[in-house]
Design an enzyme around this catalytic site. Sequence first.
Site, PDB file in Angstrom:
ATOM      1  N   ASP A   1     -10.636   1.410  -3.762  1.00  0.00           N
ATOM      2  CA  ASP A   1     -11.211   1.023  -2.470  1.00  0.00           C
ATOM      3  C   ASP A   1     -12.726   0.942  -2.555  1.00  0.00           C
ATOM      4  OD1 ASP A   1      -8.936   0.637  -1.062  1.00  0.00           O
ATOM      5  OD2 ASP A   1      -8.985   2.523   0.051  1.00  0.00           O
TER       6      ASP A   1
ATOM      7  N   ASP B   1       0.815  -1.208   0.000  1.00  0.00           N
ATOM      8  CA  ASP B   1       0.000   0.000   0.000  1.00  0.00           C
ATOM      9  C   ASP B   1       0.856   1.271   0.000  1.00  0.00           C
ATOM     10  OD1 ASP B   1      -2.477   1.319   0.101  1.00  0.00           O
ATOM     11  OD2 ASP B   1      -3.261  -0.205   1.463  1.00  0.00           O
TER      12      ASP B   1
HETATM   13  C1  GLA Z   1      -5.793   1.244   2.034  1.00  0.00           C
HETATM   14  C2  GLA Z   1      -6.162   0.166   1.030  1.00  0.00           C
HETATM   15  C3  GLA Z   1      -7.179  -0.762   1.623  1.00  0.00           C
HETATM   16  C4  GLA Z   1      -6.650  -1.354   2.923  1.00  0.00           C
HETATM   17  C5  GLA Z   1      -6.238  -0.239   3.874  1.00  0.00           C
HETATM   18  C6  GLA Z   1      -5.547  -0.786   5.084  1.00  0.00           C
HETATM   19  O1  GLA Z   1      -6.858   2.117   2.220  1.00  0.00           O
HETATM   20  O2  GLA Z   1      -6.576   0.716  -0.171  1.00  0.00           O
HETATM   21  O3  GLA Z   1      -7.508  -1.786   0.714  1.00  0.00           O
HETATM   22  O4  GLA Z   1      -5.546  -2.172   2.621  1.00  0.00           O
HETATM   23  O5  GLA Z   1      -5.366   0.682   3.258  1.00  0.00           O
HETATM   24  O6  GLA Z   1      -5.199   0.196   5.980  1.00  0.00           O
END
Ligand code: GLA
Length: 706
Positions: free
Chosen positions: A510, A446
Amino acid sequence: MPHIPAFVALNADGVQLIVSLSSGTPVILHFGADLGSSLDVAALGLASQEAVPHADLDEHISPGIWREDSRGFHGRPALLGQTNGQNWAPLFAIQGVTSDPDSIEIACVDQSAGLEIAVNYKLSKEGVLRVSQRVKNQSNETYAVEELNAWLPLPDHVTETMDFTGRWVKERQPQRREIQVGTWSREIREGRSGHDYTIVQLAMTPGANYQTGEVWSVGLQWSGNTRHLVEKLPTGRASIGAGELLLPGEVILAQGEEYVAPSLVVSYSAEGIDGITDRHYRWLRSRSNHPSVVRPRPLTLNVWEAVYFDHNLEKLTQLADVAQVIGVERFVLDDGWFGSRRNDRSGLGDWVVSNDVWPNGLKPLIDVVKSRGMEFGLWFEGEMVNPDSDLFREHPDWILHVEGRTPPEGRFQQVLDLTHQAAFEHVFSQIDAILSEYDIAYIKWDHNRTLTDAAHFGKAAVREQTKAIYRLFDELKLHHPGLEIESCSSGGGRIDLGMVNHADRFWTSDCNDALERQYIQRYTQYVIPPEMLGSHIGPTESHTTHRTHSLHFRAITALFGHAGLEWDLTQTTDEERAQLKSWASYYKANRSLIHSGRMVRIEQPDDSVFVHGVVAQDKSRAIFALVSLRGMPTSTPNALRFEGLDGVANYRVKLVEPAGKAQYVGRHSPRWLDGVVLTGAALARVGIRPPILAPENAVLIELERL
Ligand code: GLA
């Protein structure tokens, strides 16, 4: 003096590049459709010479690819830079040309400025052109590079552009506009490609659509700051280009040093946007390490939206049990397994398994996952650090920052300075230790904040940070053969044609809301193939939009990608589990087609439906989705047409619902649903009459050549 030919050319797969060298500077005479083997290139050069208008220079001088001011070019030069205020207007002369059947290299020099500049054109067998440029300082004074963009001329009959903008949970929204005089610049300054990143910029003939019209595309192989440009001058000539957006002082070349700009990926299609997509897919899929070439894309369960930070073995075992029944092949533990990371305020940077949540390490969970026939994946965010972490307490100076001030926090975190060798080694060794101790097939990586004040000891360092993350990924893969990496950045914030060479999967967004996903996936898939785009069935009520969607709609949406689930499966009903199981086997049976075929999108008379699908390269099979997005403006739906089929062959067409039934709102559905046989031409030109679907519903249509 080496021999300089008058012209050089490349062609492959119906695409041709012709460069004239006869005026002393490289001039692109043509990039587009193959003009035929009987073409007299000298005649094309003659025919391309401009008339000279009043109130201009006395002779028309071809500005060529370097677009120098010194040649009388008044648009944006390819190279901007200077040596203490001097050498800002170079004049390059061709020094040498080498070519082979698929590439051309042209070296140029400005002796008095002490600058050497070169371009390399490489045309792949799929007709994708890569343009790579570099500049070298040979003078004994430093030369500051401000920008080095690569440009291609656009034919005058190109009148429209399309690029993409977006934000968190709504990435890749198209912007289509008329090309007018001026410069249209899409700039990214947030240190990653970003949610607003265009990935690709298109230039098109009027009204071009998925199957018709001529389309040119440009995308940059870079994950840092970028600039995509379309420029039209008052002369009427337009061009398209892109380059890395350099921060002031980011690239200062000492004598003998060179700046190698990220390459441009350029393509041309005479058959609309689908043709551009097809070239990119075939080009990416020709790589021996392309993810779907290496192995089928495993059906994935990511537990983020199921448990968030609430990790416990019992709950995750229950999830694994249901996942096994459904047929999941990869189980991914997301954020929260390390250090003091019980929420997003602390622990980032401490890549050591947390004793609080995992007192016996990750082995008990990995054993559960593996004993249920799945492989294990784990989340990292190695470029970041929470100030409340052991790492930050020990090395507060290891963040990108300007001396004397601390950058504003984003999601309570700062960016670790990976250009700092000790910081890089620290991150590498902690992650390497986890990957060495446990059997981990895949990491989700990430990058949850933008870069601000991104300096390394006072100097802007976005470029070096971008190179460092590529290096980190490559070294992790080198040390752990077979390791797969997913590039995530608060969803789809780091998807680009540079990262395709270092990551195997992108987290598309997301947003798991299937309606939003229809749009996000459609436009991200313009140049990124579905097998590289994570698409999950999310919870019934979307966590990001609070819309509720039926399972079949979420399932059909997730099918056209690297499919997965992201939902608390322990809460599902028996009926939902049966539908998920049926969908999972459908995905497994059809992923080889979805991940290798040609993507086809059918232009619609109105915006109430999407029709898109994948046609096998040999046209023997196809799967299309008919997606009802919103209420129709008419009482009966428009004909359902299919493109990309073999026109003279007969196809059996039938509607399938592998993940539960859609909601039909007509009184009677048409009678062909169980099967009808029509020629490819009839399916393209007449089509069939679809059932009436309620908004936010979808069905699959299978086509099989007889
Ligand atoms: C980001 C990612 C999510 C998840 C969160 C975890 O927002 O896009 O899919 O992995 O971090 O903190």
